[in-house]
Scaffold this active site. Structure first.
Site, PDB file in Angstrom:
ATOM      1  N   ARG C  42       0.843  -1.187   0.000  1.00 45.41           N
ATOM      2  CA  ARG C  42       0.000   0.000   0.000  1.00 45.41           C
ATOM      3  C   ARG C  42       0.879   1.238   0.000  1.00 45.41           C
ATOM      4  O   ARG C  42       2.029   1.173   0.399  1.00 45.41           O
ATOM      5  CB  ARG C  42      -0.890   0.019   1.235  1.00 45.41           C
ATOM      6  CG  ARG C  42      -1.833  -1.143   1.320  1.00 45.41           C
ATOM      7  CD  ARG C  42      -2.577  -1.031   2.652  1.00 45.41           C
ATOM      8  NE  ARG C  42      -3.341  -2.220   2.956  1.00 45.41           N
ATOM      9  CZ  ARG C  42      -4.500  -2.533   2.381  1.00 45.41           C
ATOM     10  NH1 ARG C  42      -5.033  -1.748   1.474  1.00 45.41           N
ATOM     11  NH2 ARG C  42      -5.143  -3.632   2.735  1.00 45.41           N
ATOM     12  N   THR C  43       0.326   2.355  -0.428  1.00 40.65           N
ATOM     13  CA  THR C  43       1.056   3.622  -0.404  1.00 40.65           C
ATOM     14  C   THR C  43       1.272   4.033   1.045  1.00 40.65           C
ATOM     15  O   THR C  43       0.326   4.389   1.728  1.00 40.65           O
ATOM     16  CB  THR C  43       0.294   4.717  -1.151  1.00 40.65           C
ATOM     17  OG1 THR C  43       0.058   4.262  -2.471  1.00 40.65           O
ATOM     18  CG2 THR C  43       1.107   5.995  -1.192  1.00 40.65           C
ATOM     19  N   GLN C  44       2.497   3.953   1.514  1.00 39.38           N
ATOM     20  CA  GLN C  44       2.788   4.341   2.885  1.00 39.38           C
ATOM     21  C   GLN C  44       3.468   5.693   2.930  1.00 39.38           C
ATOM     22  O   GLN C  44       3.526   6.335   3.958  1.00 39.38           O
ATOM     23  CB  GLN C  44       3.678   3.297   3.556  1.00 39.38           C
ATOM     24  CG  GLN C  44       3.047   1.919   3.636  1.00 39.38           C
ATOM     25  CD  GLN C  44       1.855   1.860   4.565  1.00 39.38           C
ATOM     26  OE1 GLN C  44       1.580   2.802   5.289  1.00 39.38           O
ATOM     27  NE2 GLN C  44       1.138   0.757   4.545  1.00 39.38           N
ATOM     28  N   GLN C  45       4.010   6.102   1.814  1.00 43.74           N
ATOM     29  CA  GLN C  45       4.666   7.405   1.763  1.00 43.74           C
ATOM     30  C   GLN C  45       4.750   7.850   0.303  1.00 43.74           C
ATOM     31  O   GLN C  45       4.803   7.007  -0.593  1.00 43.74           O
ATOM     32  CB  GLN C  45       6.068   7.296   2.348  1.00 43.74           C
ATOM     33  CG  GLN C  45       6.898   6.185   1.732  1.00 43.74           C
ATOM     34  CD  GLN C  45       8.323   6.200   2.261  1.00 43.74           C
ATOM     35  OE1 GLN C  45       8.903   7.255   2.476  1.00 43.74           O
ATOM     36  NE2 GLN C  45       8.879   5.031   2.464  1.00 43.74           N
ATOM     37  N   ASN C 146      -5.388   2.921   2.542  1.00 50.48           N
ATOM     38  CA  ASN C 146      -4.592   2.847   1.324  1.00 50.48           C
ATOM     39  C   ASN C 146      -4.784   4.155   0.553  1.00 50.48           C
ATOM     40  O   ASN C 146      -5.362   4.180  -0.519  1.00 50.48           O
ATOM     41  CB  ASN C 146      -5.055   1.632   0.500  1.00 50.48           C
ATOM     42  CG  ASN C 146      -4.210   1.425  -0.743  1.00 50.48           C
ATOM     43  OD1 ASN C 146      -4.660   0.736  -1.660  1.00 50.48           O
ATOM     44  ND2 ASN C 146      -3.024   1.987  -0.798  1.00 50.48           N
TER      45      ASN C 146
END
Lengths: 257, 208, 266
Positions: C42-45, C146
């Site tokens: 998932r997009t964490q940063q 997410n």
């Protein structure tokens, strides 16, 4: 020695930034019930940290002609929650051909909040309006659905400033009535409006997240005249039906600093 | 756990017409557990100055003695009574001496100061725990119920209150504020300083 | 076998939910599960990022500005990126934050516009609808933990009405007559409010353009993730217009006089 192990642990793990799905958007809401009316109010400032995002973001919403909901906390959750409550009320209207009673809306809100017990709507709700017996009512909720009916409630950033003031001015706490008399159980509408305005000007003065504008919704019981609203300027009626309860909104400026 | 909330307690001071008032609750606790309901937090400094010390209980006692010592030294050296403004600065510098290991007290000063024409002028001030002074013209608050005290005082206070009206205003402000604070309450004491007398009254409060 | 009666279609008995008001989207899902769900990233940063977007209301509509830089951390990686994007005939959207997420958003919106066009029902999506759509997408993604890592400004003009709004990765929304994302919220927003608030109906296009250019210049001076090459967009009754890239004139001679700033001989 236990210390070194514990002290070392954080260094050996890679630092993980976890996405935080919540934020706080400031502001304060408040509601007071009268004998045959309710007043539900909120300021219109939306902020994040020291940033003012906008000077006008409503926190108080008309649900039906006898119910008004104020939401405070995480604005995105608040808007979504109001949207979903309104949708459920529309379904109710289609199924039953009438508006949902206030106490039923209150229970609906508790159910909807508790449904998200493990990923809560980060929102404090205050529901105000008129019950089926024609009395003014206020219901207050915590984010996971605990609720009760009260005569008045403040919530949000300046709750700690406003609630004790309401204890004193609405419940007459720490005040003794003159001999052979008692404190009124319900205050007249002009007095309530004055207390609401005073509460918000006080909160604006001492809390940085409160200010810009004030929105006061007034719900009147069926058949009640407009007594107490004579001197109010810029009042706007939002009622959609005839011969039922009536909803009004009054907007005031608050300090913008 | 914050040390400022370890024992609890709150103080407030207000300006009136040719008078000032200072008041505090009487609770001393050990976090949520109530220990005493007659713990004094407001102390006379001179005939015309009172100081209120909200914060860590042990520092209340230490600072009271320290201020007594320093005021006595001032009186001996200067051969006159200390003025409220001067005392506020004495409080401030005493606290700032401990800038990097402070006393956990946020004091409130209330007094009547002499004017050049020989009259008396109300004076109040409060500082943070390292001595930053706030000279307010209306009211100052301190302690675990400070946010509640601000909310009430901002709503109830008005300029030029006569002594008895000021007493009622400060009493209502304090009582209703501490009733919403778990760490303050258990009774209260109020002092109103006027040019010819000091009114001191102990108030009954909620004991829960 | 699906054991949930509410999944079967019409109720068996009129006494039970006669009008099918049961929230249909909340039916339990009993289909096959993704066995590799735990392995999905998932997009964490954010990785490749755009900085501030600015927007104001003016006499004829709205005006928006964003520079052409997409940074890779502190590296000025892509210097000819469009961060303003037109949606349909009435809306422009500007993005800060992750640029790959923004490209995905552009695809979503372009597909949406195509779908609506294909319907040929006489309706067209305006800025209000685009804002509502984006706020729902962004809130839904944050609720799935997410997020699409962006701060978006949406501006438009339809049916004689101006519209300006903000949506971000948390689903937070608001409208105002001046908006700024990222560092712009700290540096440009005060300048914009001073120049615009109360003058929304009198500011000319030239004045509005000067306000945004000046703000973009200040941002270039102070925001290390910005570049002096940007685009301006307007949306008016004449439709959406996005300018070619504009190069800002900047002056640095003052730095010579500051010890420790420019090159000093002694």
């Amino acid at each position: 020695m236990l210390m070194p192990d514990i002290a070392m642990a954080p260094h050996t793990l890679p630092t993980q930034h976890q996405f935080n799905p919540y934020t706080e958007n400031g502001g304060t809401i408040l509601a007071i019930a009268g004998a045959d009316f309710s007043v539900i109010a909120g300021d219109t400032r939306q902020s994040e940290g020291y940033n003012i995002q906008t000077r006008y973001a409503p926190k108080v919403f008309r649900l039906t002609d006898r119910a008004v909901l104020a939401v405070n906390g995480f604005a995105a959750d608040g808007n979504m929650f109001v949207k979903k409550v309104k949708q459920r009320l529309e379904w109710y209207r289609h199924a039953h051909g009438k508006d949902m009673p206030l106490r039923a809306i209150a229970r609906l809100i508790q159910t909807m909040l508790y449904a998200r017990r493990f990923f809560p709507y980060y929102v404090y709700n205050i529901l105000g309006g008129i019950e089926e017996d024609g009395t003014g009512a206020v219901y207050s909720f915590d984010p996971v659905g605990s609720y009760e009916r009260e005569a008045c409630r403040a919530a949000g950033a300046a709750q700690s400033l406003v609630q004790p003031f309401l204890d004193n001015q609405i419940y007459f706490k720490n005040q003794t009535a003159p001999p052979d008399s008692a404190h009124p159980t319900h205050l007249p509408l002009p007095t309530v409006l004055s207390i609401v305005i005073d509460s918000f000007t006080s909160a604006t003065e001492r809390h940085i997240e409160v200010g810009d504008g004030l929105e006061m919704y007034i719900v009147l019981a069926r058949g009640r005249n407009l007594a107490g609203l004579e001197g109010i300027t810029g009042m706007q009626e939002l009622t959609t039906t005839q011969d039922g309860e009536r909803v009004f909104v009054v907007r005031r400026e608050l300090k913008k600093d | 756990m914050s040390i400022m909330e370890y024992n609890g307690g709150s103080v407030i001071a207000m300006v009136g017409k040719d008078c000032v008032a200072i008041a505090s609750d009487l609770r001393l606790g050990n976090q949520a557990l109530g220990i005493s309901s007659n713990f004094q937090k407001v102390f006379p400094v001179t005939d015309r100055i009172y100081v209120g010390l909200a914060g860590l209980g042990t520092d209340v006692i230490t600072l009271r003695e320290r201020f007594r010592y320093r005021v006595n030294m001032y009186t001996i050296k200067e051969e006159r009574e200390i003025e409220p403004e001067t005392f506020a600065h004495l409080v401030s510098s005493t606290l700032y001496e401990h800038r990097f290991g402070p006393y956990f007290i946020e004091p409130v000063v209330a007094g009547l100061s002499k004017t050049p024409s020989g009259g008396l002028k109300p004076f109040i001030a409060a500082t943070d725990l390292i001595g930053c002074i706030n000279f307010a013209k209306d009211f100052v608050v301190s302690g675990t119920a400070s946010s509640k005290l601000f909310g009430l005082a901002e709503g109830l206070w008005e300029p030029d209150l006569e002594p008895e009206d000021l007493f009622e205003t400060i009493s209502q402000t304090l009582l209703n504020a501490v009733d919403r604070d778990a760490y303050s309450g258990w009774g209260a004491v109020v002092h109103v300083l006027t040019k010819d007398k000091i009114i001191s009254r102990t108030l009954k409060g909620r004991m829960d | 076998m699906d054991h949930f009666p509410t999944n079967w279609g019409r109720p068996r008995h009129e006494g039970f939910d006669a009008y099918a008001t049961y929230p249909i989207h909340e039916r339990p899902y009993n289909g096959p599960k993704d066995a590799f769900a735990a392995g999905v990233q998932r997009t964490q940063q954010p990785i490749v990022t755009g900085t501030s977007v600015l927007a104001i209301k003016y006499k004829d509509g709205i005006m928006m500005a964003a520079d052409n830089l997409a940074s890779y951390g502190s590296l000025a990686r892509f210097k000819d990126v469009q961060r303003l994007h037109s949606v349909g005939s009435y809306t422009v959207i500007g993005a800060g934050g992750d640029m790959s997420d923004f490209q995905y958003i552009q695809k979503l919106l372009d597909d949406l516009i195509t779908d609506e066009f294909t319907a040929q029902d006489g309706h067209e999506l305006g800025p209000v609808e685009i804002h509502e759509y984006m706020s729902q997408v962004m809130y839904a993604r944050r609720s799935k933990m997410n997020p699409l890592w962006n701060s978006l400004l949406i501006g438009g003009f339809k049916d004689g009405k101006r519209f300006l709004s903000y949506v971000d990765l948390l689903g937070t929304t608001y409208t105002a007559s001046t908006l700024a994302t990222g560092y712009g919220a700290y540096i440009a927003q005060p300048l914009l409010r001073k120049a615009v608030e109360g003058k929304e109906d009198t500011l000319t296009e030239e004045e509005a353009r000067k306000i945004l250019e000046d703000s973009m210049r200040v941002l270039f001076y102070r925001d290390a993730r910005s570049i002096n090459k940007f685009q301006i967009s307007t949306v008016t009754s004449n439709g959406v217009w996005i300018s070619d890239s504009i190069h800002l004139d900047t002056a640095w001679s003052f730095a010579e006089g500051i010890r420790g700033y420019g090159s000093q001989t002694q």
